[in-house]
Design a protein around this motif. Structure first.
Motif, PDB file in Angstrom:
ATOM      1  N   ARG A  51       3.715 -34.864  -0.841  1.00  0.00           N
ATOM      2  CA  ARG A  51       2.364 -34.524  -1.310  1.00  0.00           C
ATOM      3  C   ARG A  51       2.188 -33.026  -1.564  1.00  0.00           C
ATOM      4  O   ARG A  51       1.120 -32.591  -1.982  1.00  0.00           O
ATOM      5  CB  ARG A  51       1.336 -34.979  -0.261  1.00  0.00           C
ATOM      6  CG  ARG A  51       1.284 -36.487  -0.066  1.00  0.00           C
ATOM      7  CD  ARG A  51       0.177 -36.906   0.903  1.00  0.00           C
ATOM      8  NE  ARG A  51       0.387 -36.389   2.248  1.00  0.00           N
ATOM      9  CZ  ARG A  51      -0.382 -35.445   2.824  1.00  0.00           C
ATOM     10  NH1 ARG A  51      -1.396 -34.897   2.166  1.00  0.00           N
ATOM     11  NH2 ARG A  51      -0.131 -35.057   4.053  1.00  0.00           N
ATOM     12  N   ASN A  91       8.326 -24.223  -9.886  1.00  0.00           N
ATOM     13  CA  ASN A  91       7.656 -25.216  -9.054  1.00  0.00           C
ATOM     14  C   ASN A  91       8.658 -25.930  -8.169  1.00  0.00           C
ATOM     15  O   ASN A  91       9.822 -26.099  -8.530  1.00  0.00           O
ATOM     16  CB  ASN A  91       6.948 -26.256  -9.934  1.00  0.00           C
ATOM     17  CG  ASN A  91       5.817 -25.662 -10.734  1.00  0.00           C
ATOM     18  OD1 ASN A  91       5.493 -24.490 -10.590  1.00  0.00           O
ATOM     19  ND2 ASN A  91       5.220 -26.471 -11.568  1.00  0.00           N
ATOM     20  N   LYS A  92       8.167 -26.344  -7.021  1.00  0.00           N
ATOM     21  CA  LYS A  92       8.962 -27.190  -6.135  1.00  0.00           C
ATOM     22  C   LYS A  92       8.050 -28.222  -5.511  1.00  0.00           C
ATOM     23  O   LYS A  92       6.955 -27.889  -5.040  1.00  0.00           O
ATOM     24  CB  LYS A  92       9.638 -26.356  -5.043  1.00  0.00           C
ATOM     25  CG  LYS A  92      10.537 -27.179  -4.128  1.00  0.00           C
ATOM     26  CD  LYS A  92      11.262 -26.276  -3.154  1.00  0.00           C
ATOM     27  CE  LYS A  92      12.195 -27.063  -2.260  1.00  0.00           C
ATOM     28  NZ  LYS A  92      12.928 -26.171  -1.321  1.00  0.00           N
ATOM     29  N   GLU A  93       8.499 -29.472  -5.536  1.00  0.00           N
ATOM     30  CA  GLU A  93       7.668 -30.557  -5.014  1.00  0.00           C
ATOM     31  C   GLU A  93       8.364 -31.228  -3.837  1.00  0.00           C
ATOM     32  O   GLU A  93       9.575 -31.449  -3.848  1.00  0.00           O
ATOM     33  CB  GLU A  93       7.405 -31.587  -6.125  1.00  0.00           C
ATOM     34  CG  GLU A  93       6.430 -32.672  -5.748  1.00  0.00           C
ATOM     35  CD  GLU A  93       6.090 -33.567  -6.936  1.00  0.00           C
ATOM     36  OE1 GLU A  93       5.985 -33.038  -8.057  1.00  0.00           O
ATOM     37  OE2 GLU A  93       5.953 -34.785  -6.733  1.00  0.00           O
ATOM     38  N   ASP A  94       7.580 -31.576  -2.816  1.00  0.00           N
ATOM     39  CA  ASP A  94       8.099 -32.303  -1.664  1.00  0.00           C
ATOM     40  C   ASP A  94       6.995 -33.207  -1.157  1.00  0.00           C
ATOM     41  O   ASP A  94       6.071 -32.750  -0.478  1.00  0.00           O
ATOM     42  CB  ASP A  94       8.545 -31.328  -0.580  1.00  0.00           C
ATOM     43  CG  ASP A  94       9.185 -32.032   0.606  1.00  0.00           C
ATOM     44  OD1 ASP A  94       9.592 -31.344   1.557  1.00  0.00           O
ATOM     45  OD2 ASP A  94       9.287 -33.281   0.593  1.00  0.00           O
ATOM     46  N   GLN A 117       4.119 -23.430  -6.136  1.00  0.00           N
ATOM     47  CA  GLN A 117       4.300 -22.760  -7.421  1.00  0.00           C
ATOM     48  C   GLN A 117       4.437 -21.262  -7.190  1.00  0.00           C
ATOM     49  O   GLN A 117       3.729 -20.690  -6.367  1.00  0.00           O
ATOM     50  CB  GLN A 117       3.095 -23.009  -8.340  1.00  0.00           C
ATOM     51  CG  GLN A 117       3.017 -24.393  -8.925  1.00  0.00           C
ATOM     52  CD  GLN A 117       1.884 -24.531  -9.924  1.00  0.00           C
ATOM     53  OE1 GLN A 117       1.059 -23.627 -10.086  1.00  0.00           O
ATOM     54  NE2 GLN A 117       1.829 -25.671 -10.594  1.00  0.00           N
ATOM     55  N   ARG A 177      -1.735 -32.874  -2.343  1.00  0.00           N
ATOM     56  CA  ARG A 177      -2.384 -34.047  -2.949  1.00  0.00           C
ATOM     57  C   ARG A 177      -2.763 -35.044  -1.873  1.00  0.00           C
ATOM     58  O   ARG A 177      -2.148 -35.086  -0.811  1.00  0.00           O
ATOM     59  CB  ARG A 177      -1.432 -34.698  -3.947  1.00  0.00           C
ATOM     60  CG  ARG A 177      -1.129 -33.875  -5.170  1.00  0.00           C
ATOM     61  CD  ARG A 177      -0.211 -34.651  -6.119  1.00  0.00           C
ATOM     62  NE  ARG A 177       1.069 -34.946  -5.485  1.00  0.00           N
ATOM     63  CZ  ARG A 177       2.063 -34.075  -5.375  1.00  0.00           C
ATOM     64  NH1 ARG A 177       1.920 -32.849  -5.839  1.00  0.00           N
ATOM     65  NH2 ARG A 177       3.199 -34.424  -4.815  1.00  0.00           N
ATOM     66  N   THR A 194       3.225 -29.349  -3.358  1.00  0.00           N
ATOM     67  CA  THR A 194       3.849 -28.666  -4.481  1.00  0.00           C
ATOM     68  C   THR A 194       3.631 -27.176  -4.329  1.00  0.00           C
ATOM     69  O   THR A 194       2.494 -26.726  -4.142  1.00  0.00           O
ATOM     70  CB  THR A 194       3.260 -29.131  -5.826  1.00  0.00           C
ATOM     71  OG1 THR A 194       3.475 -30.535  -5.981  1.00  0.00           O
ATOM     72  CG2 THR A 194       3.917 -28.387  -6.985  1.00  0.00           C
TER      73      THR A 194
END
Lengths: 114, 112
Positions: free
Chosen positions: A60, A55-58, A64, A77, A62
């Motif tokens: 809002r 996973n990588k989030e930035d 996968q 989001r 994400t």
């Protein structure tokens, strides 16, 4: 079987909802995975860039990657009307694509309703 | 920061006319440069790829050619356009081996 499959949509969701966009692929040798956002009459803009699984989030967004299932996802989001665009998944054997370039999905058209 | 410029943004050309689309990159040296075409319902197709001045790889046999006369300049050309050359042409660049592709804003070509 196409190399990369992506539902073209359109996908319409209300503002504030969580959006899930997905791609499946057939070439298990892909190592690099990207999501691009493309507004009408503009070039694709890189949103997320990941290597291998996980996973990588930035903000809002994400991303996968599940290499065992050959499946990648992008989650948005608190979706906003400004997120309305076409989202392209892309994958490569080498970063930057190299001589093989990137293999793109055809894109999912996303509409966020105010 | 790096920027990529493409022009013109839109172009309408008659069948049989020549074509020249230009792309330049600023803020980096020795980039890998690419030309893609995006057709409705068909996704993005890699046309040409260049790792340096005068070095061009063609991915798809067609009516088009590419040249790289300078390090950060990439040109897409045709001597005689066909109706099937209509589409959205995108230039892209990447830096070192660990960097992804970055696209310009494209040229929408209509051949009439």
């Amino acid at each position: 079987q196409k190399e990369v499959e992506q539902d073209p949509g359109p996908l319409s969701v209300p503002e504030g909802a969580i959006v899930s966009l997905n791609c499946t692929y057939s070439n298990s040798a892909f190592q690099y995975f990207m999501w691009y956002r493309q507004y009408s009459r503009k070039g694709p803009e890189l949103l997320m860039y990941t290597y291998s699984s996980g996973n990588k989030e930035d903000g809002r967004f994400t991303a996968q990657v599940d290499k065992s299932s050959k499946y990648i996802s992008l989650f948005i989001r608190d979706s906003q009307p400004s997120d309305s665009a076409t989202y392209l998944c892309a994958m490569a054997l080498r970063s930057g694509g190299g001589a093989d370039g990137l293999t793109f999905g055809k894109g999912t058209h996303l509409i966020i309703q105010p | 920061s790096q920027t990529i410029h493409q022009w013109p943004a839109t172009l309408v050309q008659p069948v049989g006319s020549p074509l020249s689309l230009e792309c330049t990159v600023e803020g980096t040296s020795n980039p890998n440069l690419y030309w893609y075409r995006q057709a409705a319902g068909r996704g993005l197709q890699l046309l040409f790829y260049s790792v340096g001045i005068g070095q061009i790889s063609s991915e798809v046999p067609q009516n088009l050619s590419a040249s790289r006369p300078q390090d950060r300049q990439f040109i897409l050309s045709s001597k005689k356009l066909l109706l099937s050359d209509s589409g959205f042409y995108l230039c892209a660049w990447s830096g070192d081996r660990n960097s992804p592709l970055h696209f310009g804003n494209g040229t929408r070509l209509t051949v009439t």
